[in-house]
Every structure is written in C-alpha cells, then in structure tokens.
Design a protein around this motif. Structure first.
Motif, PDB file in Angstrom:
ATOM      1  N   HIS A 111      -5.573   3.569  -0.006  1.00  0.00           N
ATOM      2  CA  HIS A 111      -5.199   3.469   1.407  1.00  0.00           C
ATOM      3  C   HIS A 111      -4.574   4.749   1.949  1.00  0.00           C
ATOM      4  O   HIS A 111      -4.389   4.876   3.150  1.00  0.00           O
ATOM      5  CB  HIS A 111      -4.177   2.343   1.594  1.00  0.00           C
ATOM      6  CG  HIS A 111      -4.588   1.051   0.988  1.00  0.00           C
ATOM      7  ND1 HIS A 111      -5.589   0.270   1.522  1.00  0.00           N
ATOM      8  CD2 HIS A 111      -4.145   0.396  -0.121  1.00  0.00           C
ATOM      9  CE1 HIS A 111      -5.736  -0.813   0.767  1.00  0.00           C
ATOM     10  NE2 HIS A 111      -4.890  -0.766  -0.229  1.00  0.00           N
TER      11      HIS A 111
ATOM     12  N   CYS B  21       0.763   7.618  -5.193  1.00  0.00           N
ATOM     13  CA  CYS B  21       1.530   7.906  -3.971  1.00  0.00           C
ATOM     14  C   CYS B  21       0.668   7.742  -2.721  1.00  0.00           C
ATOM     15  O   CYS B  21      -0.452   8.274  -2.656  1.00  0.00           O
ATOM     16  CB  CYS B  21       2.089   9.331  -4.041  1.00  0.00           C
ATOM     17  SG  CYS B  21       2.957   9.820  -2.527  1.00  0.00           S
ATOM     18  N   TYR B  22       1.213   7.045  -1.735  1.00  0.00           N
ATOM     19  CA  TYR B  22       0.495   6.857  -0.475  1.00  0.00           C
ATOM     20  C   TYR B  22       0.212   8.193   0.220  1.00  0.00           C
ATOM     21  O   TYR B  22      -0.796   8.358   0.891  1.00  0.00           O
ATOM     22  CB  TYR B  22       1.310   5.958   0.463  1.00  0.00           C
ATOM     23  CG  TYR B  22       0.581   5.596   1.731  1.00  0.00           C
ATOM     24  CD1 TYR B  22      -0.332   4.543   1.752  1.00  0.00           C
ATOM     25  CD2 TYR B  22       0.788   6.307   2.911  1.00  0.00           C
ATOM     26  CE1 TYR B  22      -1.018   4.214   2.898  1.00  0.00           C
ATOM     27  CE2 TYR B  22       0.110   5.983   4.073  1.00  0.00           C
ATOM     28  CZ  TYR B  22      -0.793   4.934   4.058  1.00  0.00           C
ATOM     29  OH  TYR B  22      -1.474   4.616   5.208  1.00  0.00           O
TER      30      TYR B  22
ATOM     31  N   ARG C 110       0.818  -1.218   0.000  1.00  0.00           N
ATOM     32  CA  ARG C 110       0.000   0.000   0.000  1.00  0.00           C
ATOM     33  C   ARG C 110       0.856   1.274   0.000  1.00  0.00           C
ATOM     34  O   ARG C 110       0.377   2.339  -0.381  1.00  0.00           O
ATOM     35  CB  ARG C 110      -0.938   0.017   1.206  1.00  0.00           C
ATOM     36  CG  ARG C 110      -0.250   0.238   2.543  1.00  0.00           C
ATOM     37  CD  ARG C 110      -1.237   0.213   3.687  1.00  0.00           C
ATOM     38  NE  ARG C 110      -1.968  -1.053   3.719  1.00  0.00           N
ATOM     39  CZ  ARG C 110      -3.101  -1.249   4.401  1.00  0.00           C
ATOM     40  NH1 ARG C 110      -3.636  -0.259   5.100  1.00  0.00           N
ATOM     41  NH2 ARG C 110      -3.687  -2.418   4.400  1.00  0.00           N
ATOM     42  N   TYR C 111       2.110   1.155   0.428  1.00  0.00           N
ATOM     43  CA  TYR C 111       2.950   2.351   0.588  1.00  0.00           C
ATOM     44  C   TYR C 111       3.657   2.726  -0.714  1.00  0.00           C
ATOM     45  O   TYR C 111       4.847   3.032  -0.731  1.00  0.00           O
ATOM     46  CB  TYR C 111       3.933   2.148   1.735  1.00  0.00           C
ATOM     47  CG  TYR C 111       3.241   1.957   3.065  1.00  0.00           C
ATOM     48  CD1 TYR C 111       2.486   2.986   3.615  1.00  0.00           C
ATOM     49  CD2 TYR C 111       3.303   0.751   3.744  1.00  0.00           C
ATOM     50  CE1 TYR C 111       1.814   2.825   4.818  1.00  0.00           C
ATOM     51  CE2 TYR C 111       2.635   0.575   4.960  1.00  0.00           C
ATOM     52  CZ  TYR C 111       1.889   1.617   5.487  1.00  0.00           C
ATOM     53  OH  TYR C 111       1.230   1.450   6.672  1.00  0.00           O
ATOM     54  N   SER C 112       2.910   2.688  -1.762  1.00  0.00           N
ATOM     55  CA  SER C 112       3.418   3.001  -3.086  1.00  0.00           C
ATOM     56  C   SER C 112       3.765   4.481  -3.227  1.00  0.00           C
ATOM     57  O   SER C 112       3.118   5.353  -2.647  1.00  0.00           O
ATOM     58  CB  SER C 112       2.338   2.637  -4.113  1.00  0.00           C
ATOM     59  OG  SER C 112       2.662   3.168  -5.373  1.00  0.00           O
ATOM     60  N   GLY C 113       4.758   4.725  -4.077  1.00  0.00           N
ATOM     61  CA  GLY C 113       4.982   6.077  -4.545  1.00  0.00           C
ATOM     62  C   GLY C 113       4.020   6.402  -5.666  1.00  0.00           C
ATOM     63  O   GLY C 113       3.095   5.630  -5.965  1.00  0.00           O
TER      64      GLY C 113
ATOM     65  N   SER D 128      11.098  10.194  -4.993  1.00  0.00           N
ATOM     66  CA  SER D 128      10.497   9.799  -3.729  1.00  0.00           C
ATOM     67  C   SER D 128       9.052   9.431  -3.941  1.00  0.00           C
ATOM     68  O   SER D 128       8.367   9.057  -3.015  1.00  0.00           O
ATOM     69  CB  SER D 128      10.568  10.946  -2.741  1.00  0.00           C
ATOM     70  OG  SER D 128       9.624  11.930  -3.083  1.00  0.00           O
ATOM     71  N   GLU D 129       8.574   9.644  -5.108  1.00  0.00           N
ATOM     72  CA  GLU D 129       7.137   9.421  -5.298  1.00  0.00           C
ATOM     73  C   GLU D 129       6.875   8.481  -6.453  1.00  0.00           C
ATOM     74  O   GLU D 129       7.618   8.407  -7.380  1.00  0.00           O
ATOM     75  CB  GLU D 129       6.436  10.750  -5.566  1.00  0.00           C
ATOM     76  CG  GLU D 129       6.474  11.649  -4.359  1.00  0.00           C
ATOM     77  CD  GLU D 129       5.460  12.747  -4.503  1.00  0.00           C
ATOM     78  OE1 GLU D 129       4.263  12.458  -4.562  1.00  0.00           O
ATOM     79  OE2 GLU D 129       5.846  13.904  -4.552  1.00  0.00           O
TER      80      GLU D 129
ATOM     81  N   HIS E 196       7.051   1.278  -6.381  1.00  0.00           N
ATOM     82  CA  HIS E 196       8.119   1.991  -5.694  1.00  0.00           C
ATOM     83  C   HIS E 196       7.584   2.515  -4.366  1.00  0.00           C
ATOM     84  O   HIS E 196       6.393   2.783  -4.233  1.00  0.00           O
ATOM     85  CB  HIS E 196       8.639   3.150  -6.546  1.00  0.00           C
ATOM     86  CG  HIS E 196       9.276   2.692  -7.819  1.00  0.00           C
ATOM     87  ND1 HIS E 196       8.765   2.979  -9.054  1.00  0.00           N
ATOM     88  CD2 HIS E 196      10.364   1.909  -8.027  1.00  0.00           C
ATOM     89  CE1 HIS E 196       9.525   2.409  -9.979  1.00  0.00           C
ATOM     90  NE2 HIS E 196      10.494   1.759  -9.390  1.00  0.00           N
ATOM     91  N   VAL E 197       8.483   2.648  -3.408  1.00  0.00           N
ATOM     92  CA  VAL E 197       8.100   3.114  -2.075  1.00  0.00           C
ATOM     93  C   VAL E 197       7.939   4.636  -2.086  1.00  0.00           C
ATOM     94  O   VAL E 197       8.738   5.340  -2.698  1.00  0.00           O
ATOM     95  CB  VAL E 197       9.181   2.727  -1.041  1.00  0.00           C
ATOM     96  CG1 VAL E 197       8.775   3.168   0.361  1.00  0.00           C
ATOM     97  CG2 VAL E 197       9.433   1.217  -1.072  1.00  0.00           C
ATOM     98  N   TYR E 198       6.924   5.124  -1.400  1.00  0.00           N
ATOM     99  CA  TYR E 198       6.711   6.575  -1.385  1.00  0.00           C
ATOM    100  C   TYR E 198       7.735   7.271  -0.477  1.00  0.00           C
ATOM    101  O   TYR E 198       8.269   6.684   0.460  1.00  0.00           O
ATOM    102  CB  TYR E 198       5.273   6.920  -1.015  1.00  0.00           C
ATOM    103  CG  TYR E 198       4.906   7.074   0.434  1.00  0.00           C
ATOM    104  CD1 TYR E 198       4.889   5.983   1.299  1.00  0.00           C
ATOM    105  CD2 TYR E 198       4.532   8.314   0.942  1.00  0.00           C
ATOM    106  CE1 TYR E 198       4.511   6.146   2.628  1.00  0.00           C
ATOM    107  CE2 TYR E 198       4.142   8.476   2.258  1.00  0.00           C
ATOM    108  CZ  TYR E 198       4.146   7.391   3.093  1.00  0.00           C
ATOM    109  OH  TYR E 198       3.775   7.554   4.407  1.00  0.00           O
TER     110      TYR E 198
END
Lengths: 168, 168
Positions: B26, B17-18, A48-51, B167-168, A56-58
């Motif tokens: 989410h 993006c989270y 869920r912590y998508s960028g 970052s996003e 990719h991680v946000y």
C-alpha cells in the motif's frame, strides 16, 4: 470533552490537510480538542501504515500526528489567550508548522488507539511553542516539540503571500 | 545512479515500512540511492496528500520522506564506511530513526517531483547523523536533521529485543 474539534474551526480554505483537514475526503481527519490546559487527540492507525517491522506504526505517521495536533494546539492556545472559544464564529485562528522535532522513544504499536497530547510552552506574538507526546496505553512512544506560526488574518483570503513556513 | 535502491537491500523482515518498504503493497515505496558522497531520492506526491492550503504537500508527507530517506542514507554511509556495496548480499545493514527535526522553509508544491538529498554529518559506532534537504525545482522547501541508530545484527531475527527507538 468539547463537542467541536479544533480542526473543525479551521477556515474552509485551510481545511484540506491530508492529516487533519475536514475537507480532504481521503485523509486521516485527526481531531484535536482543548481540555483544560492540554490538548488531546486519539487515533488508531490502519494496519497498512506499518513501519519497517510489522505491527509498528511507521515514522511518517507519527510525525504527521504530532504535526497536525501541534498546529491545532497552537491555535487553541491562541483562542484561549484571547479569552475566546474555539470555533466561536468570529475571525478563525490558524497556525502552520515552522519546525517540528520528533524523538522516537519506543516502537509504536499498530492497530491500537494512540493518544496525542499537547501543552503550550510559550506563545509570543505569532509564535507558539508546543510540547507533544504520543502514547499507546502506558507506553510513551514519541515526544515532540513544535514551533508554529500564526497566519495573519488577511492570509485567509490570500495565503500565498503570507505563509512564512508551512507544513499544512 | 546505482541500479539498486538502498531500501531494496533491507532485510525482508524490516521491509514493511509504509513510506519506503518494498514489502508494503500500500505504501509510497520511496527509493533512495547513494551517489558519490550524497544520497538522493525522488518522489511526486499524489494530489490527495494536500496540506491545509490546497496545492501544497502536507507536513506529514514531508516528514515521512525525510525520515525514510534519512534512515536509508545512514545505512548507505555505513556500507560505504566498511568498504562495502549496498546490497552486496552479505549481512544487511539497517538503521532506524531515533530523532528527526524538520524545518519547513517554504510551502511545498503538490504534484511536482520533489528531490530529497542526504549528507552524512557523522557516523560513530551505531549512531549516524544525517543532514537532509527537500527541494522542488530551485525551491528549498524543507531541511532536516536525523539521528539514526544501527540495528544490531542479531536484531534481524529478533527485532523486539533490540530496537532502541524506531520510526520504521
């Protein structure tokens, strides 16, 4: 690897951080360890912590991991400087972040284990400078630098009066 | 206040993006707006996002808010420089974070509305520098500075090849 994470030695009243607090039932519970002269934490982000770009991680997660790990690292190095063990049962040591800089080097892959490492640059009085790096396998995804400030011992019972600048 | 948030103009493939993506079911769904020559977002953290000390926001959330708002601000100023309106239906503009520095000035209260504002320092080519501030009422809790990089237009269909640092 030590059996006790640095965060597990935080005083209960300072252990509610969403990123790393043992007392926050909703949080990420990041665990950092002092291994020789570096600190290490491992974390796999939920999908869920998508960028902005999927897979990719946000950025907020990356900053959070570096922030929590850096503040824990500062505490560990203060224990080490005093010839103490993390969580030795004596007066606990706790740092908070005054400043954090994050350079995003590469998109950070989501759903794989990330490794966050810290190294002490300097520790003078209540100020610790910590260098940070976040990797995914061989890929260096982000680097950080942090200035953390040690809470005064009496802050443990009265934090409002003595937290100079806090991210945690 | 404009009716359309800057994030609502992000291309769908960059809107996950989270922290601020409309397509992340989410996430926090931060909404930023260009108002005159500054950008503004408002956000109230759920109580779970505590810092180490209860009743304060954790550092990762603060960094996330500044990160998402800063990248959105960069896009808005690029639209403005080109004499365009955010979300004008033409080729969308999207920036990602290359570097973010956060100075934590005061513990940030939890459960109250935070206001995040951005101002453009400079915009040269694909690089935007944005100054950021996060307040709670009259209290300046954190300030930030960001270097954001504009995605090349063809990145919208092939992001892997052209995101230099994200970052996003």
């Amino acid at each position: 690897m030590p059996t006790h994470a640095i965060q597990d030695a935080y005083p209960p009243e300072f252990a509610h951080c969403y990123g790393c607090g043992a007392r926050n039932p909703h949080g990420h519970h990041l665990k950092s360890y002092l291994v020789g002269d570096e600190t290490v934490a491992r974390f796999t982000s939920d999908l869920r912590y998508s960028g902005g770009v999927p897979d990719h991680v946000y950025g907020g997660m990356i900053a959070s991991l570096l922030d929590c790990h850096g503040a824990a690292s500062a505490a560990a190095y203060a224990y080490q400087k005093e010839g103490r063990q993390v969580g030795d049962g004596s007066q606990p040591i706790r740092f908070v972040t005054a400043s954090l800089k994050v350079d995003f080097k590469q998109p950070t892959p989501l759903g794989v284990e990330l490794v966050i490492k810290g190294r002490l640059r300097s520790l003078e009085g209540r100020k610790a400078w910590v260098d940070l790096v976040l990797t995914a396998g061989e890929l260096t995804c982000a680097v950080g630098e942090m200035l953390a400030i040690r809470l005064q011992d009496h802050a443990h019972s009265c934090p409002e009066l003595t937290v100079p600048a806090s991210s945690e």
